[in-house]
Every structure is written in C-alpha cells, then in structure tokens.
Write a protein that holds these residues in place. Structure first.
Motif, PDB file in Angstrom:
ATOM      1  N   CYS A 107      25.740 -12.250 113.872  1.00 23.37           N
ATOM      2  CA  CYS A 107      24.343 -12.090 113.456  1.00 23.37           C
ATOM      3  C   CYS A 107      23.482 -11.458 114.549  1.00 23.37           C
ATOM      4  O   CYS A 107      22.603 -10.633 114.261  1.00 23.37           O
ATOM      5  CB  CYS A 107      23.750 -13.438 113.057  1.00 23.37           C
ATOM      6  N   THR A 108      23.738 -11.830 115.788  1.00 20.31           N
ATOM      7  CA  THR A 108      22.908 -11.299 116.871  1.00 20.31           C
ATOM      8  C   THR A 108      23.179  -9.824 117.144  1.00 20.31           C
ATOM      9  O   THR A 108      22.389  -9.171 117.813  1.00 20.31           O
ATOM     10  CB  THR A 108      23.113 -12.111 118.157  1.00 20.31           C
ATOM     11  N   GLY A 109      24.291  -9.319 116.618  1.00 18.07           N
ATOM     12  CA  GLY A 109      24.605  -7.905 116.805  1.00 18.07           C
ATOM     13  C   GLY A 109      24.396  -7.083 115.564  1.00 18.07           C
ATOM     14  O   GLY A 109      24.900  -5.961 115.453  1.00 18.07           O
ATOM     15  N   TRP A 110      23.627  -7.634 114.621  1.00 16.28           N
ATOM     16  CA  TRP A 110      23.452  -6.964 113.324  1.00 16.28           C
ATOM     17  C   TRP A 110      22.925  -5.553 113.493  1.00 16.28           C
ATOM     18  O   TRP A 110      21.987  -5.307 114.258  1.00 16.28           O
ATOM     19  CB  TRP A 110      22.491  -7.784 112.448  1.00 16.28           C
ATOM     20  N   GLY A 111      23.545  -4.636 112.756  1.00 13.66           N
ATOM     21  CA  GLY A 111      23.109  -3.252 112.750  1.00 13.66           C
ATOM     22  C   GLY A 111      22.433  -2.912 111.448  1.00 13.66           C
ATOM     23  O   GLY A 111      21.311  -3.356 111.182  1.00 13.66           O
ATOM     24  N   LYS A 112      23.091  -2.147 110.610  1.00 18.44           N
ATOM     25  CA  LYS A 112      22.489  -1.722 109.351  1.00 18.44           C
ATOM     26  C   LYS A 112      23.163  -2.345 108.138  1.00 18.44           C
ATOM     27  O   LYS A 112      22.755  -2.091 107.006  1.00 18.44           O
ATOM     28  CB  LYS A 112      22.528  -0.193 109.242  1.00 18.44           C
ATOM     29  N   GLY A 113      24.197  -3.138 108.366  1.00 18.08           N
ATOM     30  CA  GLY A 113      24.902  -3.731 107.236  1.00 18.08           C
ATOM     31  C   GLY A 113      25.960  -2.793 106.695  1.00 18.08           C
ATOM     32  O   GLY A 113      25.671  -1.610 106.441  1.00 18.08           O
ATOM     33  N   ASP A 114      27.164  -3.291 106.536  1.00 14.19           N
ATOM     34  CA  ASP A 114      28.252  -2.471 105.990  1.00 14.19           C
ATOM     35  C   ASP A 114      28.204  -2.426 104.464  1.00 14.19           C
ATOM     36  O   ASP A 114      28.520  -1.403 103.845  1.00 14.19           O
ATOM     37  CB  ASP A 114      29.610  -3.035 106.431  1.00 14.19           C
ATOM     38  N   TYR A 115      27.839  -3.544 103.867  1.00 15.10           N
ATOM     39  CA  TYR A 115      27.813  -3.655 102.410  1.00 15.10           C
ATOM     40  C   TYR A 115      26.541  -4.367 101.987  1.00 15.10           C
ATOM     41  O   TYR A 115      26.090  -5.297 102.669  1.00 15.10           O
ATOM     42  CB  TYR A 115      29.027  -4.459 101.903  1.00 15.10           C
ATOM     43  N   TRP A 116      26.008  -3.944 100.855  1.00 18.39           N
ATOM     44  CA  TRP A 116      24.765  -4.525 100.335  1.00 18.39           C
ATOM     45  C   TRP A 116      24.916  -4.887  98.868  1.00 18.39           C
ATOM     46  O   TRP A 116      25.612  -4.211  98.115  1.00 18.39           O
ATOM     47  CB  TRP A 116      23.624  -3.515 100.466  1.00 18.39           C
ATOM     48  N   GLY A 117      24.241  -5.959  98.483  1.00 17.99           N
ATOM     49  CA  GLY A 117      24.154  -6.303  97.078  1.00 17.99           C
ATOM     50  C   GLY A 117      23.026  -5.540  96.401  1.00 17.99           C
ATOM     51  O   GLY A 117      22.308  -4.758  97.032  1.00 17.99           O
ATOM     52  N   GLN A 118      22.861  -5.809  95.118  1.00 13.31           N
ATOM     53  CA  GLN A 118      21.888  -5.059  94.336  1.00 13.31           C
ATOM     54  C   GLN A 118      20.492  -5.682  94.364  1.00 13.31           C
ATOM     55  O   GLN A 118      19.519  -5.064  93.953  1.00 13.31           O
ATOM     56  CB  GLN A 118      22.349  -4.944  92.877  1.00 13.31           C
ATOM     57  N   GLY A 119      20.416  -6.907  94.847  1.00 11.44           N
ATOM     58  CA  GLY A 119      19.129  -7.578  94.968  1.00 11.44           C
ATOM     59  C   GLY A 119      18.802  -8.477  93.799  1.00 11.44           C
ATOM     60  O   GLY A 119      19.290  -8.282  92.679  1.00 11.44           O
ATOM     61  N   THR A 120      17.980  -9.481  94.069  1.00  5.11           N
ATOM     62  CA  THR A 120      17.486 -10.386  93.032  1.00  5.11           C
ATOM     63  C   THR A 120      15.997 -10.610  93.272  1.00  5.11           C
ATOM     64  O   THR A 120      15.563 -10.822  94.399  1.00  5.11           O
ATOM     65  CB  THR A 120      18.278 -11.711  93.013  1.00  5.11           C
ATOM     66  N   GLN A 121      15.225 -10.553  92.201  1.00  4.36           N
ATOM     67  CA  GLN A 121      13.773 -10.664  92.318  1.00  4.36           C
ATOM     68  C   GLN A 121      13.346 -12.117  92.429  1.00  4.36           C
ATOM     69  O   GLN A 121      13.769 -12.961  91.627  1.00  4.36           O
ATOM     70  CB  GLN A 121      13.098 -10.026  91.099  1.00  4.36           C
ATOM     71  N   VAL A 122      12.502 -12.385  93.397  1.00  2.00           N
ATOM     72  CA  VAL A 122      11.854 -13.687  93.531  1.00  2.00           C
ATOM     73  C   VAL A 122      10.358 -13.468  93.424  1.00  2.00           C
ATOM     74  O   VAL A 122       9.787 -12.673  94.179  1.00  2.00           O
ATOM     75  CB  VAL A 122      12.210 -14.357  94.869  1.00  2.00           C
ATOM     76  N   THR A 123       9.739 -14.149  92.485  1.00  2.00           N
ATOM     77  CA  THR A 123       8.300 -14.043  92.293  1.00  2.00           C
ATOM     78  C   THR A 123       7.694 -15.437  92.379  1.00  2.00           C
ATOM     79  O   THR A 123       8.108 -16.340  91.648  1.00  2.00           O
ATOM     80  CB  THR A 123       7.964 -13.412  90.941  1.00  2.00           C
ATOM     81  N   VAL A 124       6.743 -15.600  93.279  1.00  2.00           N
ATOM     82  CA  VAL A 124       6.075 -16.881  93.470  1.00  2.00           C
ATOM     83  C   VAL A 124       4.637 -16.742  93.022  1.00  2.00           C
ATOM     84  O   VAL A 124       3.869 -15.948  93.580  1.00  2.00           O
ATOM     85  CB  VAL A 124       6.152 -17.340  94.931  1.00  2.00           C
ATOM     86  N   SER A 125       4.275 -17.501  92.026  1.00  2.00           N
ATOM     87  CA  SER A 125       2.912 -17.434  91.501  1.00  2.00           C
ATOM     88  C   SER A 125       2.022 -18.456  92.194  1.00  2.00           C
ATOM     89  O   SER A 125       2.481 -19.534  92.583  1.00  2.00           O
ATOM     90  CB  SER A 125       2.913 -17.674  89.994  1.00  2.00           C
ATOM     91  N   SER A 126       0.752 -18.123  92.317  1.00  2.00           N
ATOM     92  CA  SER A 126      -0.183 -19.025  93.006  1.00  2.00           C
ATOM     93  C   SER A 126      -0.816 -20.009  92.049  1.00  2.00           C
ATOM     94  O   SER A 126      -0.696 -19.907  90.845  1.00  2.00           O
ATOM     95  CB  SER A 126      -1.260 -18.209  93.706  1.00  2.00           C
TER      96      SER A 126
END
Length: 126
Positions: A107-126
């Motif tokens: 983790c301390t040597g993290w660069g740009k990431g070799d693999y990425w997921g597609q993402g998941t939306q998190v929405t927090v309402s007030s």
C-alpha cells in the motif's frame, strides 16, 4: 481474465452505513495490495484506504485519512478473494463513485493501480 467487481453501493441517509465489496479474480490475490478509491462529482479520483493481502495490514491514503479514519474500515477475506470497505456514520460529502483497484505492490508503494473495477455509486442524502 482479471476482474474486480464492486458491489454494495446505494442510497443511504446521513449517519447510515454501507459495506462495499470488491470481489477479485484472475490474479494471485496474496501478491497484491487492494485499494479503495472514490471520485466525487467534478473532482479527481483519490485514494481512501488500502490493504496488503499478504498480511492484512491496512493503510489510509493521505488525502482522506483524517476524514474517514474512525468511520471507514477496510478488511479482507482472503479465502474469498474479497476486500470490504465498511462505511459508518456516512456524510453527504462521502457521496461518490467508489472503485477498488489492485496493484502488485504494498500500500505504501501504490502507483497507478494495475487493475480497476467498474465502480459502485454511493449517495448519502442529508
């Protein structure tokens, strides 16, 4: 085929909780650090937290360290090749698309990431 599949996002009220999951396949899980990142509307994607699969040591990326420590917890189930992000006491400013990524480093040597997921939306309402 390498895959990182996020799940668990959704709409939640402020103060609520969500647990995101990142299921990994197609690479040697224990050789990689797995990180959670987020991208809020109009902002750059930035790191939240990371875990070294080899020893389950955890790390908070500097930018969000103060705002998420004590509220967000990263963990790993190596038997399932899955990393979790438990998010408690959610705030509207936590609203973002959350991505997981893997890199063959610590983790301390993290660069740009070799693999990425597609993402998941998190929405927090007030």
């Amino acid at each position: 085929e390498v895959q990182l599949v996020e799940s668990g996002g959704g709409l939640v009220q402020a103060g609520g909780s969500l647990r995101l999951s990142c299921a990994a396949s197609g690479f040697t899980f224990d050789d990689y650090a797995i990180g959670w990142f987020r991208q809020a509307p109009g902002k750059e994607r930035e790191g939240v937290s990371c875990i070294n699969s080899s020893d389950d040591s955890t790390y908070y990326f500097t930018h969000y360290a103060d705002s998420v420590k004590g509220r967000f917890t990263i963990s790993s189930d190596n038997a399932k090749n899955t990393v979790y992000l438990q998010m408690n006491s959610l705030k509207p400013e936590d609203t973002a698309v959350y991505y997981c990524a893997a890199e063959r480093t610590t983790c301390t040597g993290w660069g740009k990431g070799d693999y990425w997921g597609q993402g998941t939306q998190v929405t927090v309402s007030s």
